[in-house]
Design a protein around this motif. Structure first.
Motif, PDB file in Angstrom:
ATOM      1  N   ALA A   1      -5.625   2.091  -0.715  1.00 42.24           N
ATOM      2  CA  ALA A   1      -5.468   3.538  -0.668  1.00 42.24           C
ATOM      3  C   ALA A   1      -6.605   4.187   0.098  1.00 42.24           C
ATOM      4  CB  ALA A   1      -5.418   4.107  -2.090  1.00 42.24           C
TER       5      ALA A   1
ATOM      6  N   LYS B   1       0.427  10.980  -6.352  1.00 41.82           N
ATOM      7  CA  LYS B   1       0.231   9.689  -5.699  1.00 41.82           C
ATOM      8  C   LYS B   1      -0.063   8.538  -6.657  1.00 41.82           C
ATOM      9  CE  LYS B   1      -1.935   9.384  -1.819  1.00 41.82           C
ATOM     10  NZ  LYS B   1      -2.952   9.445  -0.729  1.00 41.82           N
ATOM     11  N   TYR B   2      -0.831   8.811  -7.707  1.00 35.98           N
ATOM     12  CA  TYR B   2      -1.364   7.715  -8.515  1.00 35.98           C
ATOM     13  C   TYR B   2      -0.943   7.733  -9.987  1.00 35.98           C
ATOM     14  CZ  TYR B   2      -4.422   7.791  -4.433  1.00 35.98           C
ATOM     15  OH  TYR B   2      -4.909   7.817  -3.152  1.00 35.98           O
TER      16      TYR B   2
ATOM     17  N   ASN C   1       7.650   6.423  -2.353  1.00 36.87           N
ATOM     18  CA  ASN C   1       6.793   7.039  -1.356  1.00 36.87           C
ATOM     19  C   ASN C   1       6.595   8.485  -1.770  1.00 36.87           C
ATOM     20  OD1 ASN C   1       5.926   8.588   0.981  1.00 36.87           O
ATOM     21  ND2 ASN C   1       6.471   6.852   2.263  1.00 36.87           N
ATOM     22  N   GLN C   2       5.369   8.905  -1.967  1.00 34.51           N
ATOM     23  CA  GLN C   2       5.073  10.230  -2.494  1.00 34.51           C
ATOM     24  C   GLN C   2       5.524  11.356  -1.561  1.00 34.51           C
ATOM     25  OE1 GLN C   2       2.814   8.056  -1.465  1.00 34.51           O
ATOM     26  NE2 GLN C   2       1.381   9.051  -0.068  1.00 34.51           N
TER      27      GLN C   2
ATOM     28  N   GLU D   1       6.402  11.433  -9.398  1.00 26.63           N
ATOM     29  CA  GLU D   1       7.156  11.564  -8.146  1.00 26.63           C
ATOM     30  C   GLU D   1       7.778  12.957  -8.010  1.00 26.63           C
ATOM     31  OE1 GLU D   1      10.733   9.326  -5.638  1.00 26.63           O
ATOM     32  OE2 GLU D   1      10.359   8.803  -7.732  1.00 26.63           O
TER      33      GLU D   1
ATOM     34  N   LYS E   1       2.994  -1.760  -0.497  1.00 28.64           N
ATOM     35  CA  LYS E   1       2.476  -0.582  -1.206  1.00 28.64           C
ATOM     36  C   LYS E   1       3.626   0.188  -1.862  1.00 28.64           C
ATOM     37  CE  LYS E   1      -1.144   0.756  -1.309  1.00 28.64           C
ATOM     38  NZ  LYS E   1      -1.854   1.610  -0.354  1.00 28.64           N
TER      39      LYS E   1
ATOM     40  N   GLU F   1       4.481  -1.540  -5.006  1.00 26.72           N
ATOM     41  CA  GLU F   1       3.452  -1.332  -6.028  1.00 26.72           C
ATOM     42  C   GLU F   1       3.577   0.057  -6.666  1.00 26.72           C
ATOM     43  OE1 GLU F   1      -0.191  -1.877  -3.948  1.00 26.72           O
ATOM     44  OE2 GLU F   1      -0.095  -4.064  -3.975  1.00 26.72           O
ATOM     45  N   ARG F   2       3.752   1.075  -5.838  1.00 26.09           N
ATOM     46  CA  ARG F   2       3.798   2.451  -6.328  1.00 26.09           C
ATOM     47  C   ARG F   2       5.159   2.793  -6.901  1.00 26.09           C
ATOM     48  NH1 ARG F   2       1.130   6.555  -2.385  1.00 26.09           N
ATOM     49  NH2 ARG F   2      -0.673   5.396  -3.176  1.00 26.09           N
TER      50      ARG F   2
ATOM     51  N   GLY G   1       2.324   8.447 -11.095  1.00 30.88           N
ATOM     52  CA  GLY G   1       3.761   8.282 -11.273  1.00 30.88           C
ATOM     53  C   GLY G   1       4.557   9.575 -11.324  1.00 30.88           C
TER      54      GLY G   1
END
Length: 217
Positions: A153, A78-79, A123-124, A83, A116, A119-120, A81
Motif C-alpha cells: 500500500a 480502503k483498509y 477496488n475502493q 466499500e 491486491k 486481498e482487499r 472494509g
C-alpha cells in the motif's frame, strides 16, 4: 433489521449511532475538510499534475490532512472494509462538481493488481466511479488500464518507493480521440496518476482530466 439493532451503524469519528447509509453524524460532518476547488480553474492539484503531463481539468474533493477526519474517511474505505463509503464520497462529489457542457467521454479508475484486489476484496474506486458514471450519465471502464506489478500500500511506502513506478501500468486496448477522466483515491506525489495518464495519452489522441477523492496537502 435485527442486525441493525444489535450492531447499529456508528459515526466513525464520535461513535454516535447514525443512519445505516451514513459515515458520520451531522455534527462531525462539519469537521470534514472539503477543498472547494473549481474543476475548470487553476488549483493546487492542476499545478502539480501539469508538472508531469498535459492535463485538462482537475478536482479533489477532500484535503487529506494528517490526523483529520478526511483521512479517516479514506482509510475506512480502503483498509476497514467499508466499500459502501465509495458511494457516500461520490454523493458528496456530485454535490460539488458540475461538468457543465464539458462532460468527459469516459471514466477510468486506477486499477489494483489482481493479488491486491483478492486481498482487499474490492477496488475502493469502483463503487465511487460507478456512482459518478450513473449520476453524470458517462460510461466507465474498469478494464482499460491494468496494473502490471504487485506492490504494498502507498500508505506503507516511503517517499523514495512511491516515486518508483516505471512500467507499473499499461493500456489493455487501443483508445483514441477521447477525453478521459482519470480517478484515484489520494493524490500524493502525483506519480501514480502520471503513470496512468501517460498510458492513456500514448494510446492515442486523447485528453486527460483528473478527479481524486482527496489531495495530500
Amino acid at each position: 433489521m435485527i442486525l441493525d439493532l444489535l450492531f447499529p451503524n456508528r459515526c466513525i469519528h464520535c461513535n454516535r449511532i447514525i443512519d445505516s447509509e451514513l459515515l458520520v453524524c451531522d455534527l462531525c460532518f462539519s469537521q470534514i475538510y472539503f477543498t472547494h476547488y473549481s474543476y475548470f480553474e487553476n488549483n493546487p492539484i492542476k499545478e502539480k499534475c501539469s508538472l508531469f503531463f498535459p492535463v485538462e481539468n482537475t478536482f479533489a474533493l477532500l484535503q487529506f490532512e494528517k490526523e483529520s477526519l478526511s483521512r479517516q474517511i479514506i482509510h475506512e474505505l480502503k483498509y476497514k472494509g467499508r466499500e459502501k463509503a465509495g458511494k457516500i464520497i461520490a454523493d458528496w462529489t456530485t454535490e460539488r462538481l458540475d461538468f457543465k457542457n464539458e462532460k468527459p467521454d469516459l471514466l477510468v479508475s486506477v486499477p489494483l493488481h489482481p493479488k491486491k484486489l483478492k486481498e482487499r476484496g474490492y477496488n475502493q474506486l469502483h463503487l465511487f466511479t460507478e456512482t459518478l458514471a450513473a449520476f453524470y450519465d458517462v460510461p466507465f471502464d474498469h478494464q482499460l488500464i491494468k496494473r502490471n506489478h504487485y506492490s504494498k500500500a502507498q500508505a506503507l511506502k516511503d517517499k523514495k518507493h512511491r516515486l518508483e513506478a516505471a512500467n507499473t501500468f499499461s493500456a489493455t486496448q487501443p483508445i483514441s480521440g477521447k477525453h478521459i477522466l482519470l480517478i484515484d483515491d489520494v493524490f500524493t506525489t502525483g506519480n501514480t496518476v502520471s503513470s496512468v495518464a501517460w498510458e492513456i495519452l500514448n494510446a492515442g489522441n486523447n485528453k486527460v482530466s483528473v478527479l481524486v477523492m482527496a489531495m495530500d496537502v
